[in-house]
Design a protein around this motif. Structure first.
Motif, PDB file in Angstrom:
ATOM      1  N   UNK A  50       0.844  -1.197   0.000  1.00  0.00           N
ATOM      2  CA  UNK A  50       0.000   0.000   0.000  1.00  0.00           C
ATOM      3  C   UNK A  50       0.880   1.247   0.000  1.00  0.00           C
ATOM      4  N   UNK A  51       0.577   2.172  -0.862  1.00  0.00           N
ATOM      5  CA  UNK A  51       1.352   3.402  -0.954  1.00  0.00           C
ATOM      6  C   UNK A  51       2.558   3.304  -1.860  1.00  0.00           C
ATOM      7  N   UNK A  52       2.876   2.100  -2.314  1.00  0.00           N
ATOM      8  CA  UNK A  52       3.988   1.904  -3.225  1.00  0.00           C
ATOM      9  C   UNK A  52       5.335   2.219  -2.608  1.00  0.00           C
ATOM     10  N   UNK A  53       6.351   2.263  -3.461  1.00  0.00           N
ATOM     11  CA  UNK A  53       7.704   2.543  -3.000  1.00  0.00           C
ATOM     12  C   UNK A  53       7.832   3.968  -2.473  1.00  0.00           C
ATOM     13  N   UNK A  54       7.070   4.883  -3.043  1.00  0.00           N
ATOM     14  CA  UNK A  54       7.115   6.275  -2.570  1.00  0.00           C
ATOM     15  C   UNK A  54       6.627   6.344  -1.126  1.00  0.00           C
ATOM     16  N   UNK A  55       5.525   5.679  -0.833  1.00  0.00           N
ATOM     17  CA  UNK A  55       5.000   5.663   0.529  1.00  0.00           C
ATOM     18  C   UNK A  55       5.946   4.991   1.497  1.00  0.00           C
ATOM     19  N   UNK A  62      15.099   5.002   6.223  1.00  0.00           N
ATOM     20  CA  UNK A  62      16.267   4.161   6.531  1.00  0.00           C
ATOM     21  C   UNK A  62      16.069   2.736   6.038  1.00  0.00           C
ATOM     22  N   UNK A  63      14.889   2.193   6.269  1.00  0.00           N
ATOM     23  CA  UNK A  63      14.596   0.847   5.806  1.00  0.00           C
ATOM     24  C   UNK A  63      14.624   0.789   4.282  1.00  0.00           C
ATOM     25  N   UNK A  64      14.080   1.797   3.650  1.00  0.00           N
ATOM     26  CA  UNK A  64      14.102   1.876   2.182  1.00  0.00           C
ATOM     27  C   UNK A  64      15.537   1.886   1.671  1.00  0.00           C
TER      28      UNK A  64
END
Length: 75
Positions: A50-55, A62-64
């Motif tokens: 939900x919210x995709x990579x942008x969300x 940090x996790x991204x």
């Protein structure tokens, strides 16, 4: 695996039906549509981010960065 939205149907035969599948898109608009389509075609264990990579990046940068950084194909 990264698959363009308008070509995903031709790749369905390569997706294992007996494993969990997480559908991810950049902004969170296409992934729910693809997941819904896959469920209707008999894929029982399909989810989407939900919210995709942008969300995901906004919620937890940090996790991204740890898991994909600037290269989303590493997911």
């Amino acid at each position: 695996r990264e698959i363009p939205f308008f070509r995903f149907i031709s790749f369905l035969n390569k997706v294992p039906r007996d494993k969990a599948v997480l559908v991810v898109c950049q902004a969170g608009f296409n992934a729910p549509l693809v997941a819904f389509y896959m469920r209707n075609k008999g894929f029982n264990n399909v989810g989407f981010l939900a919210g995709g990579l942008v969300g995901w990046k906004l919620f937890n940068p940090r996790l991204y960065e740890k898991h994909c950084g600037m290269d989303i194909s590493r997911l």
